[in-house]
Design an enzyme around this catalytic site. Structure first.
Site, short mmCIF file in Angstrom:
data_model
loop_
_atom_site.label_atom_id
_atom_site.label_comp_id
_atom_site.label_asym_id
_atom_site.label_seq_id
_atom_site.Cartn_x
_atom_site.Cartn_y
_atom_site.Cartn_z
N TRP A 101 5.66 -2.44 -5.18
CA TRP A 101 4.88 -1.45 -5.90
C TRP A 101 4.54 -1.93 -7.30
O TRP A 101 5.33 -2.59 -7.97
CB TRP A 101 5.66 -0.14 -5.98
CG TRP A 101 4.90 0.96 -6.64
CD1 TRP A 101 4.06 1.86 -6.04
CD2 TRP A 101 4.91 1.29 -8.03
NE1 TRP A 101 3.54 2.72 -6.98
CE2 TRP A 101 4.04 2.40 -8.20
CE3 TRP A 101 5.54 0.77 -9.15
CZ2 TRP A 101 3.82 3.00 -9.45
CZ3 TRP A 101 5.31 1.35 -10.40
CH2 TRP A 101 4.46 2.45 -10.53
N GLN A 114 -3.65 3.75 -2.28
CA GLN A 114 -2.96 3.05 -3.35
C GLN A 114 -2.63 1.62 -2.90
O GLN A 114 -2.14 1.40 -1.78
CB GLN A 114 -1.67 3.79 -3.70
CG GLN A 114 -1.89 5.16 -4.32
CD GLN A 114 -2.26 5.06 -5.78
OE1 GLN A 114 -1.38 4.94 -6.63
NE2 GLN A 114 -3.54 5.12 -6.09
N MET A 170 0.85 -1.18 0.00
CA MET A 170 0.00 0.00 0.00
C MET A 170 0.89 1.23 0.00
O MET A 170 2.02 1.20 0.47
CB MET A 170 -0.93 0.03 1.20
CG MET A 170 -0.23 0.19 2.54
SD MET A 170 -1.30 0.88 3.83
CE MET A 170 -1.39 2.61 3.31
N ASN A 171 0.35 2.35 -0.55
CA ASN A 171 1.02 3.64 -0.37
C ASN A 171 -0.01 4.74 -0.17
O ASN A 171 -0.85 4.62 0.72
CB ASN A 171 2.08 3.92 -1.45
CG ASN A 171 1.63 3.90 -2.87
OD1 ASN A 171 1.34 2.83 -3.43
ND2 ASN A 171 1.59 5.05 -3.51
N ASP A 172 -0.01 5.79 -0.92
CA ASP A 172 -0.69 7.03 -0.59
C ASP A 172 -2.14 6.88 -0.13
O ASP A 172 -2.93 6.17 -0.77
CB ASP A 172 -0.75 7.94 -1.82
CG ASP A 172 0.58 8.15 -2.49
OD1 ASP A 172 1.58 7.56 -2.05
OD2 ASP A 172 0.63 8.91 -3.47
N GLU A 232 4.72 16.39 -5.37
CA GLU A 232 3.65 15.41 -5.44
C GLU A 232 2.55 15.69 -4.42
O GLU A 232 2.74 16.36 -3.40
CB GLU A 232 4.21 14.01 -5.19
CG GLU A 232 5.22 13.56 -6.24
CD GLU A 232 5.61 12.11 -6.09
OE1 GLU A 232 5.26 11.34 -6.98
OE2 GLU A 232 6.24 11.75 -5.08
N ASP A 251 -1.95 13.72 -9.41
CA ASP A 251 -2.42 13.94 -8.03
C ASP A 251 -3.37 15.14 -7.91
O ASP A 251 -3.11 16.08 -7.14
CB ASP A 251 -1.25 14.12 -7.07
CG ASP A 251 -0.21 13.02 -7.17
OD1 ASP A 251 -0.56 11.93 -7.62
OD2 ASP A 251 0.95 13.28 -6.81
#
Length: 496
Positions: free
Chosen positions: A80, A72, A54-56, A247, A188
């Site tokens: 990723w 994410q 997972m990320n953002d 970002e 984004d």
């Protein structure tokens, strides 16, 4: 090893040269749930998926009495790639239930190779998502645009109030960056409504100049026009790289000012200042870093009481081979309430909803509080300390290791500072400081005086350990310590 999406995007050209396959095929075989549940490094009260990468945080929103978090997610592995939007729902921002994936790539669509980050919005009583879709370019596009990935801004609208089904607008609503600008990155979106117009900042970078944020506007969320460069790198960034992109920008009012947040160089930054709503110009007055540790790509939302809540992706600080083997990577930070101080600087505190997890409260002072033990690395501690003429140090470590995971220290030669891992930070709280620590599995989130935040990852080998907080130095400087075990939010560490 801290990694941002900028690093991944920089490597996509290499990945594109590999035989056609999902990024996830490079990941280790999916680990069984039992193995994941027994991993002592997995947190017990932070949000993360049951397995995989997972990320953002994406588009957190309080809607119809519930909190929805999208983020994410790679459904195929702990590395990723193959970006989707995962979905979890909560009644208190602490206890979460995972729901089916909200957004997945559409073959042949502008998001065919990934649904990247974005934001939710509400229009005509319906929740929508504005996000970045990515796809591989045609040979002609690659020559024309010099990019191994085409980024465009897309929209999906919820089909129900549970936000479990979304219908995408077929084509990108912003297909490309302004042709007059030579940009690095275009992603984004984070829309807001002002009068009859919708506005959105978009992350970018200007070739030869560094990170920048572009501003667009629309009356209907479908037809967008470029307004101007809303913000870009100033002197407080002394250097830039060709991959410098600001970002995950977000712009919102707080107190009597406005706040701009964005992420670059592995950190999340903030600026506060005045917004000229007529000319759409932001005049920053103060600036800083939201969290000095493993914390990136934050998003905010309003909670049920109108508080501005900050979420961040807490990254791994170990190698990709290690988290691939573990079968999971990353977690969401605890929800933090953002407030504005009179001088225009930001203040942070973990949301009060986390108090419900406390159990077994204990307290002591001075020599009686020199060792605090948090079983299973699952607890909270609060220290009130006096910054006088005596030095002290607070050490976080395991009960079966000599490794030091984190230090908080004070040197009377610099009475205006607190040091985190020997890095000095000024704190304007007089001679007394409050240090709050949330320890969970392999992370500690530290907030000092509501002004300094540090998310620190730590790892160890072998069986479950307890976390020890050892006070070293002047005992009289320890005015009070309180600590609590924290109740896990699930029975099996899978936070479902």
């Amino acid at each position: 090893m801290n990694q941002s999406r900028r690093n991944f995007l920089a490597s996509i050209a290499v990945a594109a040269a590999l035989p056609p396959a999902s990024f996830a095929e490079a990941s280790a075989a999916l680990r069984p749930a039992a193995a994941l549940a027994q991993d002592p490094l997995r947190p017990q009260y932070h949000l993360l998926p049951a397995r995989n990468w997972m990320n953002d945080p994406n588009g957190p929103i309080f809607w119809k009495g519930k909190y929805h978090m999208f983020f994410q997610y790679n459904p195929g592995g702990a590395i990723w790639g193959d970006m989707h939007w995962a979905h979890a729902v909560s009644e208190d921002m602490i206890h979460w239930k995972h729901l089916p994936v909200a957004l997945a790539p559409t073959p042949g669509g502008p998001d065919a190779d990934g649904v990247f980050s974005g934001t939710t919005f509400v229009k005509d009583g319906r929740v929508g998502m504005m996000f970045t879709g990515v796809r591989k370019p045609t040979p002609e596009e690659e020559v024309l645009r010099g990019s191994s990935l085409i980024e465009s801004q897309c929209i999906a609208m919820a089909d129900n109030d549970e936000l479990t089904s979304f219908t995408k607008v077929k084509d990108a609503v912003i297909a490309a960056p302004p042709p007059q600008l030579q940009t690095n990155g275009f992603r984004d979106p984070s829309p807001w409504k002002q009068g009859d117009w919708w506005y959105t900042p978009i992350a970018s970078g200007i070739a030869g100049a560094g990170g920048a944020i572009l501003l667009y506007r629309s009356r209907d969320l479908r037809q967008w026009e470029f307004v101007h460069i809303f913000a870009q790198r100033q002197q407080w960034f002394e250097a830039y790289t060709p991959w410098d992109v600001w970002e995950c920008p977000e712009f919102f009012p707080l107190g009597d000012r406005h706040v701009l947040i964005f992420s670059t160089y592995g950190k999340a930054f903030w600026q506060t200042g005045r917004f000229d709503a007529e000319r759409l110009l932001f005049h920053p007055e103060q600036q800083g870093i939201l969290d000095h540790g493993s914390f990136y790509a934050p998003k905010t939302q309003l909670d049920a009481h109108g508080n501005r809540i900050l979420w961040g992706w807490i990254q791994e600080a170990r190698s990709s081979a290690e988290y691939d083997a573990a079968g999971w990577s990353g977690m969401m930070s605890l929800p933090r309430v953002l407030t504005m101080a009179n001088d225009g600087t930001l203040r942070y505190r973990v949301a009060d909803e986390a108090l419900a997890l406390r159990k077994l409260e204990r307290s002591a002072a001075g020599a009686d509080a020199t060792t605090v033990k948090l079983e299973n690395c699952c607890g909270e501690a609060l220290y009130r300390v006096h910054r006088g003429d005596k030095a002290f140090r607070l050490v976080l470590r395991g009960d079966r290791t000599n490794d030091i995971w984190m230090t908080v220290s004070y040197d009377p030669a610099h009475s205006e500072q607190i040091q985190l891992d020997y890095r000095p930070f000024e704190t304007a709280s007089g001679g007394t400081s409050e240090v709050r620590l949330h320890v969970d599995g392999s992370v500690v989130e530290i907030i000092v005086d509501g002004q300094i935040a540090w998310s620190r990852r730590f790892y160890y080998k072998g069986a479950q350990q307890a976390a020890l907080l050892k006070w070293e130095g002047d005992a009289a400087s320890l005015l009070e310590a309180k600590w609590w075990q924290m109740k896990p939010i699930s029975a099996d560490r899978l936070t479902t």
